[in-house]
Scaffold this motif. Structure first.
Motif, mmCIF file in Angstrom:
data_model
loop_
_atom_site.group_PDB
_atom_site.id
_atom_site.type_symbol
_atom_site.label_atom_id
_atom_site.label_comp_id
_atom_site.label_asym_id
_atom_site.label_seq_id
_atom_site.Cartn_x
_atom_site.Cartn_y
_atom_site.Cartn_z
ATOM 1 N N SER A 22 0.100 -5.307 -6.234
ATOM 2 C CA SER A 22 -1.244 -5.845 -6.001
ATOM 3 C C SER A 22 -1.694 -6.696 -7.188
ATOM 4 O O SER A 22 -2.253 -7.783 -7.011
ATOM 5 C CB SER A 22 -2.238 -4.695 -5.782
ATOM 6 N N GLU A 38 -7.848 -3.277 -0.594
ATOM 7 C CA GLU A 38 -6.703 -3.136 0.305
ATOM 8 C C GLU A 38 -6.862 -1.923 1.218
ATOM 9 O O GLU A 38 -6.448 -1.946 2.379
ATOM 10 C CB GLU A 38 -5.420 -3.019 -0.503
ATOM 11 N N GLN A 77 1.343 -7.588 1.372
ATOM 12 C CA GLN A 77 0.774 -8.510 0.396
ATOM 13 C C GLN A 77 0.806 -9.939 0.930
ATOM 14 O O GLN A 77 -0.175 -10.672 0.811
ATOM 15 C CB GLN A 77 1.545 -8.423 -0.931
ATOM 16 N N LYS A 113 -3.199 2.572 2.607
ATOM 17 C CA LYS A 113 -3.575 2.210 1.240
ATOM 18 C C LYS A 113 -4.684 3.099 0.690
ATOM 19 O O LYS A 113 -4.918 3.114 -0.518
ATOM 20 C CB LYS A 113 -4.015 0.745 1.191
ATOM 21 N N GLU A 157 3.188 -0.027 -5.904
ATOM 22 C CA GLU A 157 2.247 -0.733 -5.045
ATOM 23 C C GLU A 157 1.057 -1.276 -5.828
ATOM 24 O O GLU A 157 0.556 -2.363 -5.528
ATOM 25 C CB GLU A 157 1.801 0.171 -3.896
ATOM 26 N N ARG A 206 5.936 5.432 -6.466
ATOM 27 C CA ARG A 206 5.464 4.600 -5.354
ATOM 28 C C ARG A 206 4.086 4.019 -5.647
ATOM 29 O O ARG A 206 3.820 2.842 -5.363
ATOM 30 C CB ARG A 206 5.423 5.438 -4.077
ATOM 31 N N ASP A 231 5.383 -3.101 1.963
ATOM 32 C CA ASP A 231 4.287 -3.432 1.052
ATOM 33 C C ASP A 231 4.307 -4.907 0.666
ATOM 34 O O ASP A 231 3.249 -5.540 0.536
ATOM 35 C CB ASP A 231 4.355 -2.562 -0.207
#
Length: 573
Positions: free
Chosen positions: A346, A528, A14, A535, A342, A338, A10
């Motif tokens: 972001s 995303e 990014q 995603k 994430e 999780r 992840d």
């Protein structure tokens, strides 16, 4: 070998989806830096390739040097003897490696020995270092002190102090807090005065100073006799020489490798940074916003470490004939962890980009002014970008530090009784996480800092543009949910503002800030999801839960559940 950059899919996602083109172009002076420094990038692709290599180096050091020593650092802690502070063995080892890798001047210009890397990339480095050992971040992550000197100091101060930071020969501390001035920095009393030769000197006490044993100290002091508010405060830089006495280091719940000091300044010689009276109202606020972003990255690193510990334990631990990973309530906890991780990542890197853009636009304006060129176009952009960054910075710290505590808490819960024992890393992570939503401004103060931007709907234009955007497949349904959340927010905002009651606005602030954050993060995840199929699931889970939270927040506001605050004395006393 493990690597906290390449192993984290992840984080790599990014990085690969960052849009830093304008930021890097300004930072590299349209890539003219390469004419002076042969190691400077020659175009955007070259810059991003350089950044990736740097992050891989940080990821390697974090995973293979810092992380393996974290438990020992926690046990040993910093030492205080005969008025001197020394780091734990593992802390010093890590600093030596980071220094040899030339990573101690991350964002500083090459002119002063730095790497000239954007803050967004620096936050990624801080996340990885914090995942390995949160206490080390409190030394590595104090590079904002050098940035403050670069931004507001004169050229002589830059030449004197910045190369020391970049070379790793000096660490720093920001000496703001006092025994009677914690979050209320207007109450600072430490005295700054000029002696008969015009030399500024500092006299007084500072408390809870992270890395207060640092060689270079930025100090907030009262330079205007007779004043009692923030307008009488100025910023100073000094050395932690023999006139600065470390009275003690604190015995803390967590982040043991980071010494937290009480300092006594005894007529310490100092230099004024910038202008008198601007210490709090401009310089410290800028410094603290940088620190809040760094603490957000620290919290994310701790949360990632806690999640990894929980996932590993759940897959290995068997109960009732199967790994507890397959027990639905445990699986659900891991999934929620999780999604939080994430979504927080972001938010952090979106916010970091806005902060980077603000800083670089300021630099661009200064360059244009020096060349006698018109700056009106950039000033107009800067005004809006600054508003967004000033909203998102406290909002990000609020969301990420609260989530880090939740993730660490759940990680320990998954471990059961074993997690309560010191033999397991999760016990340390729970203790380390706890400070993140306290220092550099508590969560409650982040709400206070963010509510103005929320009330003024600073992101309103952004949301309107997103509502007009078309999304493919099942994402269109999620876009409709976000529209519903926007309507809920606007309805709640109108309810609060129509009351024209400042106290009611204050008590409703948390619900409004949370709703605004859910909405912004929801759109980040939706974008995303268009780029990466995995995603889609993250966005779906986050947005459906966020809708439920928004509905609860609106109900809380409209039912005026906090009316009890008007009768607090009757209830509490």
């Amino acid at each position: 070998m493990a690597n906290f950059f390449t192993d984290n899919k992840d984080l790599v996602f990014q990085f690969e989806n960052l849009d830093l083109k304008e930021i890097v172009e300004i930072a590299e002076n349209n890539y003219k830096e390469a004419e002076t420094y042969n190691f400077a990038p020659r175009d955007y692709e070259d810059a991003m390739d350089n950044y990736r290599k740097v992050l891989e180096i940080v990821g390697d050091i974090a995973a293979n040097i810092v992380g393996p020593n974290a438990a020992e650092v926690d046990e040993e802690g910093a030492h205080f003897e005969d008025g001197k502070v020394t780091y734990a063995r593992g802390t010093q080892l890590a600093l030596d490696y980071l220094t040899k890798a030339e990573l101690m001047g991350f964002t500083l210009p090459r002119k002063y020995g730095g790497l000239n890397i954007p803050k967004t990339i620096y936050m990624m480095a801080i996340e990885m270092i914090s995942r390995a050992d949160a206490s080390l971040m409190n030394i590595f992550g104090l590079q904002d002190i050098a940035e403050t000197i670069y931004k507001y100091g004169d050229e002589a101060q830059k030449q004197e102090f910045l190369p020391q930071f970049a070379a790793g020969t000096a660490t720093g501390a920001m000496a703001l807090t006092e025994p009677d001035a914690g979050s209320d920095l207007q109450a600072v009393k430490l005295q700054a005065y000029q002696d008969e030769n015009g030399q500024w000197r500092l006299r007084g006490v500072k408390r809870f100073i992270t890395n207060g044993n640092g060689r270079i100290l930025l100090v907030l002091a009262r330079s205007e006799p007779g004043t009692k508010d923030g307008r009488g405060l100025s910023m100073f830089v000094c050395y932690g020489d023999d006139t600065v006495k470390v009275r003690r280091i604190e015995n803390k719940l967590g982040i043991h490798g980071s010494p937290t000091c009480e300092l006594q300044f005894n007529d310490t010689p100092a230099q004024l940074v910038g202008k008198r009276r601007f210490g709090l109202i401009r310089y410290v606020m800028d410094l603290m916003n940088g620190a809040r972003l760094a603490v957000s990255a620290q919290a994310l690193g701790i949360a990632q470490a806690a999640y990894e510990e929980a996932l590993s334990y759940a897959r290995a631990r068997e109960q009732f004939g199967r790994a507890i990973y397959y027990i639905p309530p445990v699986t659900n906890m891991l999934i929620d962890m999780r999604v939080r991780l994430e979504s927080d990542r972001s938010l952090l890197y979106a916010t970091s980009r806005w902060v980077d853009l603000r800083d670089k636009l300021e630099e661009k304006i200064e360059h244009l002014k020096a060349e006698g060129k018109d700056t009106s176009e950039y000033r107009a952009r800067l005004k809006q970008v600054a508003k967004i960054s000033e909203l998102l910075t406290p909002l990000t710290k609020y969301f990420l530090t609260e989530d880090a505590n939740k993730i660490a808490y759940d990680a320990l819960q998954i471990h059961g009784g074993a997690g309560y024992m010191r033999e397991f890393n999760v016990e340390r992570l729970v203790r380390d996480a706890r400070i993140t939503n306290i220092y550099e401004g508590t969560s409650q103060l982040q709400i206070v800092a963010a509510i103005g931007g929320v009330i003024n709907d600073v992101l309103g234009k952004y949301f309107e543009e997103k509502e007009q955007q078309s999304y493919k497949g099942n994402l269109s349904h999620l876009a409709e949910i976000l529209k519903e959340m926007r309507e809920l927010f606007l309805d709640a905002l109108k309810y609060v503002t129509d009351k024209d009651d400042k106290h009611f606005q204050d008590v409703a602030a948390r619900d409004l800030v949370e709703m605004y954050g859910y909405l912004y993060v929801g759109y980040l995840l939706l974008d995303e999801a268009e780029k990466n199929a995995r995603k889609i699931w993250i966005a779906k889970r986050y947005i459906s839960h966020a809708l439920a939270h928004c509905q609860h927040n609106v109900t809380s506001i409209k039912n005026e559940e906090f009316n009890d605050l008007y009768h607090a004395d009757e209830i509490l006393l």
